[in-house]
Motif scaffolding. Structure first.
Motif, PDB file in Angstrom:
ATOM      1  N   ASN A 116       0.813  -1.214   0.000  1.00 29.38           N
ATOM      2  CA  ASN A 116       0.000   0.000   0.000  1.00 29.38           C
ATOM      3  C   ASN A 116       0.844   1.261   0.000  1.00 29.38           C
ATOM      4  O   ASN A 116       0.346   2.345  -0.326  1.00 29.38           O
ATOM      5  N   SER A 131      -4.663   8.258  -7.029  1.00 29.95           N
ATOM      6  CA  SER A 131      -5.960   8.271  -6.348  1.00 29.95           C
ATOM      7  C   SER A 131      -6.839   7.175  -6.947  1.00 29.95           C
ATOM      8  O   SER A 131      -6.597   6.708  -8.064  1.00 29.95           O
ATOM      9  N   PHE A 132      -7.866   6.801  -6.209  1.00 24.66           N
ATOM     10  CA  PHE A 132      -8.749   5.717  -6.621  1.00 24.66           C
ATOM     11  C   PHE A 132     -10.046   6.286  -7.181  1.00 24.66           C
ATOM     12  O   PHE A 132     -10.676   7.154  -6.565  1.00 24.66           O
ATOM     13  N   ASN A 136     -10.411   0.781  -2.981  1.00 23.64           N
ATOM     14  CA  ASN A 136      -9.273   1.245  -2.197  1.00 23.64           C
ATOM     15  C   ASN A 136      -8.103   0.286  -2.383  1.00 23.64           C
ATOM     16  O   ASN A 136      -8.128  -0.575  -3.260  1.00 23.64           O
ATOM     17  N   GLY A 185      -9.585  -2.192  -5.863  1.00 23.93           N
ATOM     18  CA  GLY A 185      -9.595  -0.781  -6.225  1.00 23.93           C
ATOM     19  C   GLY A 185      -9.159  -0.556  -7.656  1.00 23.93           C
ATOM     20  O   GLY A 185      -8.438  -1.375  -8.244  1.00 23.93           O
ATOM     21  N   THR A 250      -5.219  -0.666   5.178  1.00 26.70           N
ATOM     22  CA  THR A 250      -5.520   0.253   4.094  1.00 26.70           C
ATOM     23  C   THR A 250      -4.619   1.475   4.141  1.00 26.70           C
ATOM     24  O   THR A 250      -4.332   2.094   3.136  1.00 26.70           O
TER      25      THR A 250
END
Length: 442
Positions: A116, A131-132, A136, A185, A250
């Protein structure tokens, strides 16, 4: 006085003048756009990865390391042992590190084993973060994140299951069907190689290939510097439920405590960029293993130098279009000479000399070109504002700054100078005609 006469004469021939003006606007707009975008493309290319201070990999050459770690082109000759990764993690100047493991593919798209931390620290363009668009990052070893192009081309959604394959071709004879990944994600488009990646966890990639976890299990995340309360957080971790564990994952924590045996490359972020050269020297002279550390900005500029011929070709095409427009302007002025013989005769009769006639023709040409340049500036500036987001999302081109730069001023100056030189041809013809002009049409 001459400008007023030139404006009145052009207004009298407005249809042909407007057509010529249109061609000038098109050519100058193209020239300005290419010159401006050329600089922006160069800057955006050299900032394909902008949040990484050092890239570390096996000593395969600066460009090769850059190509397979950032652009996912080619393969490393050997991996980086995890013990060396641990040494880098504990380096006092290293603030964070992102692991990269390559070797597999999914329907022609490269699979990247990482953590991550990749989505948190990797930046592109003008230090823009990933960015998503939906979903995620990783919350399980069997989660996958896909780039925008992968999602669009393969029509994937969050929750779909995918199977990665051994090797890099679009067709593979070894699919890891017993170890599917679930898409957690989808990234927003960036116009960079990140759009073409399928990202999985290092632990998931390790388990797919049947590798057993190493015995030197780390008590903390192997990809994130510990803060002052990390030990307390580790002791309290056993009291958190599964939901809390996923939420913590996350935000960048390792999903499994067992690191892989080796990886392909590392992205490093330093606590002070001033120390980049010092850290690079230390890594390149590391005694326990052969490692190569490169500065991505320097390597990207070197790579861009190999592709500079394309840049020059675009500029050359724009110059040829401008030359054709100037030829059209000269043709227009020459074609009107016969129609303007009586006009010239009248000007001679009221006292205008041959030199005045010459300057009049040149003033008309410069007036058309000047108006064309002004319209071109306005049109290109408006286009850059309107299409800035689209250029960024589709091509990773970050439009920054103003069109009114020194380079643009040089372009306009060259266009006006070329117009002035080319206008001598019809101006001299008018000058000679003025020497013998009479009040009657012959």
């Amino acid at each position: 006085m001459i400008l007023q006469l030139a404006a009145a004469s052009l207004k009298h021939r407005k249809t042909s003048v407007l057509l010529t003006l249109f061609t000038i606007v098109i050519s100058v707009s193209l020239l300005l756009s290419v010159e401006y975008v050329r600089g922006q493309v160069r800057d955006s290319f050299t900032r394909t990865v902008s949040g990484v201070d050092i890239i570390v990999g096996a000593p395969t050459g600066q460009l090769n390391l850059l190509l397979y770690s950032v652009f996912r082109m080619g393969n490393p000759t050997q991996g980086v042992d995890w013990q060396d990764v641990a040494w880098l993690e504990d380096h006092p100047q290293v603030d964070w590190l992102v692991p990269i493991a390559l070797g597999d593919a999914h329907k022609g798209y490269r699979v990247v084993g990482t953590s991550n931390a990749y989505f948190e620290h990797f930046k592109y363009g003008d230090k823009q973060s990933l960015s998503f668009s939906t979903g995620n990052g990783f919350t399980s070893d069997r989660h996958a994140v896909i780039g925008a192009e992968v999602a669009e081309q393969l029509n994937y959604q969050v929750g779909d299951k995918i199977v990665i394959s051994h090797g890099l071709g679009e067709v593979s004879f070894q699919h890891h069907e017993s170890h599917p990944f679930t898409i957690s994600g989808i990234l927003n488009p960036t116009g960079t190689p990140a759009d073409k990646g399928v990202y999985v966890t290092l632990q998931g990639m390790e388990s797919v290939h049947g590798s057993s976890p190493t015995q030197n299990t780390l008590r903390r995340s192997p990809f994130k510097k510990p803060d002052a309360g990390s030990k307390a957080a580790d002791d309290d971790h056993a009291h958190h439920d599964e939901h809390d564990h996923s939420a913590e994952d996350t935000h960048g924590e390792s999903l499994s405590q067992a690191p892989p045996s080796s990886i392909s490359a590392l992205f490093l972020g330093l606590s002070s960029r001033v120390a980049a050269l010092q850290v690079q020297h230390q890594i390149n002279n590391y005694g326990n293993a052969a490692l190569l550390a490169i500065l991505p900005g320097v390597a990207l500029k070197q790579l861009w130098g190999l592709m500079s011929n394309v840049e020059k070709l675009l500029l050359g095409i724009s110059v040829l279009i401008l030359i054709s427009s100037l030829i059209g302007l000269i043709t227009l002025l020459l074609a009107t000479m016969r129609e303007r013989r009586q006009e010239i005769a009248v000007l001679r009769a009221i006292g205008a000399g041959p030199g005045t006639i010459l300057w009049l023709i040149q003033a008309e040409a410069l007036l058309i070109t000047a108006v064309g340049c002004a319209v071109s500036f306005a049109a290109v500036s408006l286009g850059l504002v309107v299409f800035a987001d689209w250029l960024n999302a589709s091509y990773g081109l970050v439009v920054t700054g103003s069109l009114f730069t020194l380079q643009s001023a040089i372009v306009v100056g060259c266009v006006l100078a070329a117009t002035w030189v080319c206008s001598f041809i019809p101006a001299i013809a008018a000058y000679r005609s003025a020497l013998h002009a009479g009040l009657s049409t012959r």
